[in-house]
Write a protein that holds these residues in place. Structure first.
Motif, short mmCIF file in Angstrom:
data_model
loop_
_atom_site.label_atom_id
_atom_site.label_comp_id
_atom_site.label_asym_id
_atom_site.label_seq_id
_atom_site.Cartn_x
_atom_site.Cartn_y
_atom_site.Cartn_z
N SER A 39 0.81 -1.22 0.00
CA SER A 39 0.00 0.00 0.00
C SER A 39 0.84 1.28 0.00
CB SER A 39 -0.93 0.02 1.22
OG SER A 39 -0.16 0.07 2.41
N PRO A 70 3.23 -5.13 6.54
CA PRO A 70 1.94 -4.51 6.25
C PRO A 70 1.64 -3.31 7.13
CG PRO A 70 1.64 -6.59 7.41
CD PRO A 70 3.10 -6.46 7.12
N ASP A 75 -3.01 -5.18 3.53
CA ASP A 75 -1.65 -5.42 3.05
C ASP A 75 -1.20 -6.85 3.27
OD1 ASP A 75 -1.43 -2.76 2.33
OD2 ASP A 75 0.01 -2.24 3.89
#
Length: 147
Positions: A39, A70, A75
């Motif tokens: 992301s 993440p 994620d």
């Protein structure tokens, strides 16, 4: 993590990509540990240059190890990570750190983040973000004895 700190082992990963390419012994290698997330826009912007450095300095002894850290629950989707692995040609060892155990061992809070360890296994340089990434290549060359 302070400069001069011994390189922590990468343990606690929930999954791996290309784990078979992780050398059993990293003694005498310059090791770059790269934290990133699917992301993260800056991670995507810097990835092509990072891959270029991996390939350019591999013959000089650079070992790149990725850690997907993440930032959000989304994620942690392995399919999204696999898409980026394919898109960017990530064929170096990549730990998936969905439980943040690797990040904790490295005391890392940021993506992208870069931890460069010298041949002695000690932290030589660390940086984060796009501005930090701009300082990485000269430090890689210095750690490899090319500067």
């Amino acid at each position: 993590m302070r400069l001069g700190t011994e390189r922590p082992e990468i343990v606690g990963a929930t999954d791996w990509f290309a784990e078979d390419k992780l050398p059993a012994d990293l003694t005498g290698k310059v090791v770059l540990v790269h934290f990133w997330a699917v992301s993260c826009h800056i991670c995507h912007e810097t990835m092509p240059d990072l891959i270029k450095y991996r390939d350019q300095y591999k013959e000089h002894g650079l070992q790149l190890i990725g850690v997907h850290q993440p930032r959000y629950e989304a994620d942690s989707d392995l399919n999204k990570i696999q898409e980026d692995v394919t898109k960017y040609g990530i064929d170096h060892p990549l730990a998936v750190d969905n439980e943040q155990k690797v990040a904790e061992a490295y005391q890392n809070e940021y993506v992208p983040a870069f931890y460069l360890f010298g041949k002695d296994g000690k932290l030589f340089f660390r940086t984060a973000g796009d501005k930090g990434f701009e300082k990485l290549q000269p430090k890689i060359e210095q750690a490899l004895g090319l500067a």
